[in-house]
Write an enzyme that holds these catalytic residues in place. Structure first.
Site, PDB file in Angstrom:
ATOM      1  N   TYR A 133      -0.447   4.929  13.223  1.00 14.60           N
ATOM      2  CA  TYR A 133      -1.762   5.536  12.938  1.00 14.60           C
ATOM      3  C   TYR A 133      -2.802   5.001  13.940  1.00 14.60           C
ATOM      4  O   TYR A 133      -2.439   4.310  14.888  1.00 14.60           O
ATOM      5  CB  TYR A 133      -2.153   5.266  11.484  1.00 14.60           C
ATOM      6  CG  TYR A 133      -1.212   5.942  10.504  1.00 14.60           C
ATOM      7  CD1 TYR A 133      -1.199   7.332  10.382  1.00 14.60           C
ATOM      8  CD2 TYR A 133      -0.294   5.211   9.760  1.00 14.60           C
ATOM      9  CE1 TYR A 133      -0.317   7.971   9.516  1.00 14.60           C
ATOM     10  CE2 TYR A 133       0.593   5.842   8.883  1.00 14.60           C
ATOM     11  CZ  TYR A 133       0.578   7.225   8.766  1.00 14.60           C
ATOM     12  OH  TYR A 133       1.451   7.855   7.915  1.00 14.60           O
ATOM     13  N   PRO A 149       0.836  -1.203   0.000  1.00 14.57           N
ATOM     14  CA  PRO A 149       0.000   0.000   0.000  1.00 14.57           C
ATOM     15  C   PRO A 149       0.872   1.255   0.000  1.00 14.57           C
ATOM     16  O   PRO A 149       1.769   1.370   0.824  1.00 14.57           O
ATOM     17  CB  PRO A 149      -0.780  -0.124   1.309  1.00 14.57           C
ATOM     18  CG  PRO A 149       0.082  -0.992   2.196  1.00 14.57           C
ATOM     19  CD  PRO A 149       0.767  -1.947   1.268  1.00 14.57           C
ATOM     20  N   GLN A 207      -6.796  -0.790   1.223  1.00 12.57           N
ATOM     21  CA  GLN A 207      -6.259  -0.690   2.586  1.00 12.57           C
ATOM     22  C   GLN A 207      -7.082   0.347   3.350  1.00 12.57           C
ATOM     23  O   GLN A 207      -7.004   1.549   3.074  1.00 12.57           O
ATOM     24  CB  GLN A 207      -4.785  -0.272   2.608  1.00 12.57           C
ATOM     25  CG  GLN A 207      -4.245  -0.340   4.045  1.00 12.57           C
ATOM     26  CD  GLN A 207      -2.879   0.293   4.242  1.00 12.57           C
ATOM     27  OE1 GLN A 207      -2.654   1.427   3.825  1.00 12.57           O
ATOM     28  NE2 GLN A 207      -1.978  -0.425   4.892  1.00 12.57           N
ATOM     29  N   HIS A 255      -5.339  -1.066   8.060  1.00 19.45           N
ATOM     30  CA  HIS A 255      -4.025  -0.464   8.366  1.00 19.45           C
ATOM     31  C   HIS A 255      -3.887  -0.329   9.878  1.00 19.45           C
ATOM     32  O   HIS A 255      -4.393   0.601  10.491  1.00 19.45           O
ATOM     33  CB  HIS A 255      -3.926   0.908   7.691  1.00 19.45           C
ATOM     34  CG  HIS A 255      -2.531   1.479   7.663  1.00 19.45           C
ATOM     35  ND1 HIS A 255      -1.514   1.019   8.469  1.00 19.45           N
ATOM     36  CD2 HIS A 255      -1.987   2.469   6.904  1.00 19.45           C
ATOM     37  CE1 HIS A 255      -0.409   1.710   8.214  1.00 19.45           C
ATOM     38  NE2 HIS A 255      -0.665   2.592   7.267  1.00 19.45           N
ATOM     39  N   GLY A 256      -3.171  -1.298  10.432  1.00 20.43           N
ATOM     40  CA  GLY A 256      -2.968  -1.286  11.889  1.00 20.43           C
ATOM     41  C   GLY A 256      -1.525  -0.965  12.259  1.00 20.43           C
ATOM     42  O   GLY A 256      -1.097  -1.279  13.365  1.00 20.43           O
TER      43      GLY A 256
HETATM   44  C1  LIG Z   1       5.191   6.790  -1.252  1.00 21.42           C
HETATM   45  C2  LIG Z   1       4.885   5.805  -0.162  1.00 21.42           C
HETATM   46  C3  LIG Z   1       3.628   5.793   0.418  1.00 21.42           C
HETATM   47  C4  LIG Z   1       3.296   4.859   1.422  1.00 21.42           C
HETATM   48  N1  LIG Z   1       2.021   4.816   1.923  1.00 21.42           N
HETATM   49  C5  LIG Z   1       1.643   3.798   2.744  1.00 21.42           C
HETATM   50  C6  LIG Z   1       0.275   3.596   3.092  1.00 21.42           C
HETATM   51  O1  LIG Z   1      -0.646   4.307   2.652  1.00 21.42           O
HETATM   52  N2  LIG Z   1      -0.013   2.566   3.923  1.00 21.42           N
HETATM   53  C7  LIG Z   1       0.950   1.728   4.424  1.00 21.42           C
HETATM   54  O2  LIG Z   1       0.625   0.816   5.184  1.00 21.42           O
HETATM   55  N3  LIG Z   1       2.248   1.904   4.084  1.00 21.42           N
HETATM   56  C8  LIG Z   1       2.608   2.877   3.238  1.00 21.42           C
HETATM   57  N4  LIG Z   1       3.917   2.982   2.815  1.00 21.42           N
HETATM   58  C9  LIG Z   1       4.891   1.933   3.215  1.00 21.42           C
HETATM   59  C10 LIG Z   1       4.957   0.839   2.139  1.00 21.42           C
HETATM   60  O3  LIG Z   1       3.756   0.104   2.062  1.00 21.42           O
HETATM   61  C11 LIG Z   1       6.096  -0.153   2.418  1.00 21.42           C
HETATM   62  O4  LIG Z   1       5.870  -0.791   3.651  1.00 21.42           O
HETATM   63  C12 LIG Z   1       7.443   0.533   2.438  1.00 21.42           C
HETATM   64  O5  LIG Z   1       7.610   1.371   1.311  1.00 21.42           O
HETATM   65  C13 LIG Z   1       8.574  -0.495   2.456  1.00 21.42           C
HETATM   66  O6  LIG Z   1       8.556  -1.247   1.266  1.00 21.42           O
HETATM   67  P1  LIG Z   1       9.643  -0.946   0.098  1.00 21.42           P
HETATM   68  O7  LIG Z   1      10.965  -0.922   0.809  1.00 21.42           O
HETATM   69  O8  LIG Z   1       9.490  -2.104  -0.831  1.00 21.42           O
HETATM   70  O9  LIG Z   1       9.317   0.373  -0.504  1.00 21.42           O
HETATM   71  C14 LIG Z   1       4.278   3.933   1.847  1.00 21.42           C
HETATM   72  C15 LIG Z   1       5.557   3.961   1.262  1.00 21.42           C
HETATM   73  C16 LIG Z   1       5.870   4.869   0.263  1.00 21.42           C
HETATM   74  C17 LIG Z   1       7.230   4.817  -0.369  1.00 21.42           C
END
Ligand SMILES: Cc1cc2nc3c(=O)[nH]c(=O)nc-3n(C[C@H](O)[C@H](O)[C@H](O)COP(=O)(O)O)c2cc1C
Length: 366
Positions: free
Chosen positions: A174, A25, A102, A169-170
């Site tokens: 948040y 997400p 989510q 989303h826990g």
């Molecule tokens: C631009 C961006 C927005 C994100 N928004 C959310 C979100 O809305 N909900 C969530 O649970 N995590 C969010 N995350 C965290 C990602 O889901 C993920 O856990 C995190 O980027 C680590 O994965 P990666 O290393 O593959 O990027 C976000 C990450 C990025 C980079």
């Protein structure tokens, strides 16, 4: 090393995925007024068409006045909003993909927008945005009940619209996580208490409400993290026993799949074992789990917010852990945000075509 485990199918409660890759997400703030646009639908469909097994949407708000901290983050309630989400899921299905929204409530966190504040009071367990930082008022019993009901309605709508699963989303500090964390939950009613098991009650009631809304055969995922955006070193469960006390009530309430958020998936959770968070969650509960955190990239996502780019990284360690059965699914964030074709390129061994992650990718919706 082959990637046979990553590209093996996964089935759970009618959710049949061709491989283990999940799009993590990621908030994009590209839905003006809270309504996803056609560009948002196209963005997800592009990944569905390119072998991302399951897409989890950006966080989308449940029906509380201050569930979101930015007017351009999509809502998951209201006629125009749900009609737009219908376009999203229909587009993803037409492209051959599967998707879960989510469902999100940000709780007591500041708005991301320079000129906008939410149209109602902030919700949080104890009026704290982080330990010692007052921000709004503690939720009343009626507000807690209304919030639980709002998650249930949104989940029911997700199923009605045709989504394939739902994620709560826990994580990451948040609202739901603010209840888990003793640093932000000082309640002395049924939703607080000195133990993590007691502070899991809010999440468990949301899960139970969601389960009632979607029925027994629809996958319910919950995303969890030890770390908080307010404190990267925070730990809800410093021992396996605490982790069992935290996760047990969630699975008992009806959570099917635990999405265990780490910033670096290879980091072990407790001393004396190389199992990561998803590995321990699966071992302690028996539930399928999703791992996440810097899959396929050299740097972590918090560094990305600071402007740091990342280079493609080997998937050997991921494959080793997945093949060993530590976890069932693998969420990939930035690599899939940067490149809709990431999964196809990985599958076909087109390593030299894998892209660096550049911060500029966060500004566009390709
Ligand atoms: C631009 C961006 C927005 C994100 N928004 C959310 C979100 O809305 N909900 C969530 O649970 N995590 C969010 N995350 C965290 C990602 O889901 C993920 O856990 C995190 O980027 C680590 O994965 P990666 O290393 O593959 O990027 C976000 C990450 C990025 C980079």
């Amino acid at each position: 090393m082959t990637l046979d485990a990553l590209f093996s199918p996964f089935s759970f409660k009618g959710l049949d995925l061709p491989n283990r890759i999940v799009m993590a997400p990621m908030t994009r703030s590209k839905s003006p007024g809270g309504v996803p646009t056609q560009a948002v639908a196209d963005y997800y469909a592009r990944r569905a068409a390119a072998q991302v097994g399951l897409i989890i949407s950006e966080g989308t708000g449940v029906e509380r006045a201050a569930s979101l901290n930015d007017p351009d983050i999509p809502r998951f309630w209201g006629e125009a909003e749900l009609a737009a989400w219908k376009t999203v899921i229909d587009s993803v299905h037409a492209a051959g993909g599967k998707m879960a929204p989510q469902l999100w409530h940000v709780g007591a966190v500041r708005t991301r927008h320079p000129t906008w504040t939410p149209p109602g009071g902030y919700d949080s367990p104890s009026g704290l945005s982080s330990p010692g930082h007052r921000f709004g008022e503690p939720m009343t019993d009626a507000e807690v009940a209304d919030t639980i009901a709002a998650f249930g309605r949104a989940a029911g709508d997700a199923r009605r619209l045709g989504f394939d699963a739902v994620e709560l989303h826990g994580a990451h500090g948040y609202l739901i996580d603010q209840f888990f964390w003793d640093g932000t939950n000082e309640r002395n009613d049924a939703f607080g208490g000195p133990s993590i098991g007691e502070r899991a009650r809010f999440a468990a009631e949301i899960i139970a409400e969601v389960r009632t809304a979607v029925g027994p055969d629809f996958p319910v995922i919950i995303r969890l993290s030890q770390w908080k955006q307010q404190d990267f070193a925070a730990r809800l469960a410093p021992t396996p026993a605490d982790m069992e006390a935290w996760l047990g009530p969630l699975v008992e309430a009806g959570a099917d799949i635990l999405h265990c958020s780490q910033r670096r998936f290879w980091e072990s959770e407790f001393e004396g074992s190389d199992l990561n968070f998803a590995g321990w969650a699966k071992k302690l509960t028996g539930a399928p789990t999703i791992t996440v955190g810097s899959v396929g990239l050299t740097g972590d996502f918090i560094a990305a917010y600071g402007g740091e780019g990342s280079k493609p990284a080997s998937l050997d360690e991921l494959e080793r852990r997945l093949g060993r059965g530590d976890f069932d699914l693998v969420a990939v964030g930035r690599a899939v945000l940067q490149d809709p074709l990431w999964a196809v390129k990985v599958k076909e061994g087109r390593r030299d075509e894998l892209m660096d992650f550049e911060r500029s990718a966060m500004a566009t919706l390709y």
